[in-house]
Design an enzyme around this catalytic site. Structure first.
Site, PDB file in Angstrom:
ATOM      1  N   LYS A  55      24.660 102.832  30.975  1.00 30.42           N
ATOM      2  CA  LYS A  55      25.223 104.131  31.386  1.00 30.42           C
ATOM      3  C   LYS A  55      24.254 105.246  31.006  1.00 30.42           C
ATOM      4  CE  LYS A  55      29.514 106.877  30.997  1.00 30.42           C
ATOM      5  NZ  LYS A  55      30.863 106.949  30.391  1.00 30.42           N
TER       6      LYS A  55
ATOM      7  N   SER B  37      37.256 105.877  29.823  1.00 23.30           N
ATOM      8  CA  SER B  37      36.101 105.782  30.730  1.00 23.30           C
ATOM      9  C   SER B  37      35.454 104.418  30.879  1.00 23.30           C
ATOM     10  CB  SER B  37      35.029 106.776  30.311  1.00 23.30           C
ATOM     11  OG  SER B  37      35.348 108.040  30.829  1.00 23.30           O
TER      12      SER B  37
ATOM     13  N   SER C 173      34.749 107.747  33.497  1.00 26.69           N
ATOM     14  CA  SER C 173      33.447 108.236  33.872  1.00 26.69           C
ATOM     15  C   SER C 173      32.373 107.162  34.030  1.00 26.69           C
ATOM     16  CB  SER C 173      32.970 109.250  32.832  1.00 26.69           C
ATOM     17  OG  SER C 173      32.783 108.628  31.577  1.00 26.69           O
TER      18      SER C 173
HETATM   19  N1  GLN Z   1      38.817 110.933  32.105  1.00 33.25           N
HETATM   20  C1  GLN Z   1      38.829 111.396  30.755  1.00 33.25           C
HETATM   21  C2  GLN Z   1      38.132 112.734  30.681  1.00 33.25           C
HETATM   22  O1  GLN Z   1      37.831 113.254  31.681  1.00 33.25           O
HETATM   23  C3  GLN Z   1      38.154 110.391  29.868  1.00 33.25           C
HETATM   24  C4  GLN Z   1      36.694 110.386  29.995  1.00 33.25           C
HETATM   25  C5  GLN Z   1      36.012 109.430  29.064  1.00 33.25           C
HETATM   26  O2  GLN Z   1      36.610 108.513  28.534  1.00 33.25           O
HETATM   27  N2  GLN Z   1      34.740 109.698  28.831  1.00 33.25           N
HETATM   28  O3  GLN Z   1      37.902 113.276  29.659  1.00 33.25           O
END
Ligand code: GLN
Length: 483
Positions: free
Chosen positions: A77, A176, A152
């Site tokens: 990532k 995410s 994400s």
């Molecule tokens: N979707 C959540 C956010 O927007 C979690 C994102 C994540 O786990 N990095 O913060």
């Protein structure tokens, strides 16, 4: 070759049925074939990957220093630092950033002899649930390219689902790893907070962030966890506990295991098809000898609101460093220092990141701190206590990973609140710092459904064992998208 798991490929490699070079070339040709439709990567490192594959073949030839990862192509990532290789967090503000060091997990993956294919796309700074917030380009779900891959870590999940990587890493602050795994029909695992070093992970919300695997099956998750896990003196929040061999935890047996299904996550707001597939999964566990118990975690109702104070508060502080001075984008339109700061941040950050910085700054401001941030910390404690109560009755908790299957590209892009609600089942787990997995358990409208299993802190082995048993007795993980 590119469709196989790391453990299958490991035996082909060590029995000299295939070479690491052939394998890497096969994965690269799959990337060439499907990447224009999936767009999982932000940078691909073909030359380096070929070099690393040749080095892996040397290790295999000399039978020296072999690990289950030797010669296996991995995607990273793009919020994990890679020395000499762009690390952008899919943000314009870091679009020219080449780190002078590796994240600890990158060092570990390299030392194991894996081949690093490239860096995967993500929501900018990991803020989002669809990878549409990437400042570079969106990623599309390999099961239906009109739908999002989740986020994400959408690039990592899509790369594994489309066989553009054998394994991938993700980070999980509020879901995410698990939510994109669920949307793309792969396995995603968030370890206990402190289990895996965050050194070299670009910080979003430091008290929640955790790195973990995205893989094609539970065995590969255990294999990658064996490499990622462990104390790191460079991360003061990483925990100095012995690391078990996670592959040994993969026992096909849940007899007498107590599984608590979370009442609050099987009711309102969860799609009908998801509910019915999760209920089938519960039946499966019962058939396999587990005992199913209903548990209630009443404070879950406040988890999303709590998260959207704590995570932006931490983000607003962590992202203060992007000011155009030391690294990353610097505005050319500046006459003095202050306008340089303003313009750099205005040009470099996307809308969602700006929204989080504003919410976080507000919640931490004098006069609002007690009413918002401090209150959120107290509710976080209540959520932890709810989990502790639930775990006094059972070994693992079960729920859907996400209230819906992958949604259409653009469907939620204009409505941040509905986007935030797609993490309703995953966020409480981060607030409590617990380990949790998402694994495939069915389909709705041709799109995969994910089953979430949560364990007590540092009980990764119990979670993996339950997940492995479910997987060994179902075929969901063998389904592939037809790109
Ligand atoms: N979707 C959540 C956010 O927007 C979690 C994102 C994540 O786990 N990095 O913060």
């Amino acid at each position: 070759m590119h469709g196989k798991t790391a453990h299958e490929l490991h035996s082909l490699l060590t029995n000299k049925k295939i070479s690491a070079l052939e394998l890497t070339e096969a994965v690269i040709s799959q990337i060439d074939k499907v990447e224009s439709r999936v767009q999982a990567y932000v940078s691909i490192n073909k030359d380096q990957a070929i070099k690393q594959a040749k080095a892996a073949d040397e290790r295999i030839k000399n039978n020296s220093n072999l690990t289950p990862l030797t010669g296996i192509p991995v995607a990273i990532k793009d919020n994990m630092c890679t020395k000499g290789m762009l690390t952008t967090c899919s943000s314009k503000i870091l679009n020219n950033y080449i780190p002078p060091y590796n994240a600890t997990i990158v060092d570990k993956i390299k030392a194991a002899g894996a081949v690093i294919l490239g860096k995967t796309n993500m929501d900018e700074f990991a803020m989002g649930s669809s990878t549409e917030n990437s400042g570079i380009h969106p990623t599309f779900n390999p099961w239906n390219t009109k739908t999002v891959p989740g986020g994400s870590s959408g690039g990592s999940a899509a790369a594994v689902a489309a066989d553009e990587a054998i394994l991938a890493t993700g980070s999980d602050t509020g879901g995410s790893i698990r939510q994109p795994a669920s949307f793309c029909g792969v396995v995603g695992f968030k370890p206990t907070y402190g289990r895996v070093s965050r050194y070299g992970l670009v910080a979003f919300a430091s008290s929640l962030d955790q790195i973990g695997p995205l893989t094609k099956d539970v065995t590969d998750t255990a294999i990658l966890m064996n490499v990622l896990a462990g104390h790191d003196p460079k991360d003061s929040t990483s925990v100095n506990l012995p690391v078990p061999d996670y592959q040994k935890a993969l026992v096909n047996d849940v007899k007498k295991m107590k599984i608590g299904y979370i009442k609050e996550l099987l009711g309102k707001g969860i799609d009908k098809d998801i509910k019915s597939e999760i209920q089938k999964a519960m039946k499966k566990f019962a058939e396999l000898g587990a005992e199913l118990i209903e548990v209630s975690l009443p404070s879950f109702e406040y988890a999303v609101a709590t998260y959207y104070l704590i995570a932006p508060a931490e983000a607003s502080s962590n992202l203060a460093r992007y000011d155009g001075v030391k690294y990353g984008h610097r505005s050319k339109e500046a006459k003095d220092l202050l306008t340089m700061y303003y313009n750099t941040r205005r040009e470099g950050f996307g809308n969602e990141v700006k929204r989080r910085i504003m919410i976080g700054t507000y919640a931490l401001s004098a006069g609002y701190y007690d009413a918002y941030y401090l209150k959120a910390l107290k509710v976080r404690t209540l959520i932890k206590e709810d989990f502790a109560k639930a775990f006094s009755q059972c070994d693992v908790l079960l729920s859907p990973t996400s209230p819906s299957v992958a949604f259409k590209v653009g469907e939620k892009a204009a409505d941040p609140l509905s986007m935030y609600l797609s993490d309703i089942a995953t966020i409480p787990v981060n607030l409590a710092g617990l380990p949790a997995i998402s694994l495939p358990c069915g389909f709705s409208q041709g799109l995969p459904i994910g089953l979430q299993l949560v364990g007590q802190a540092f009980a990764e082995e119990t979670v993996l064992r339950a997940a492995f048993t479910f997987e060994q007795n179902t075929d969901w993980h063998k389904q592939k998208p037809s790109l």
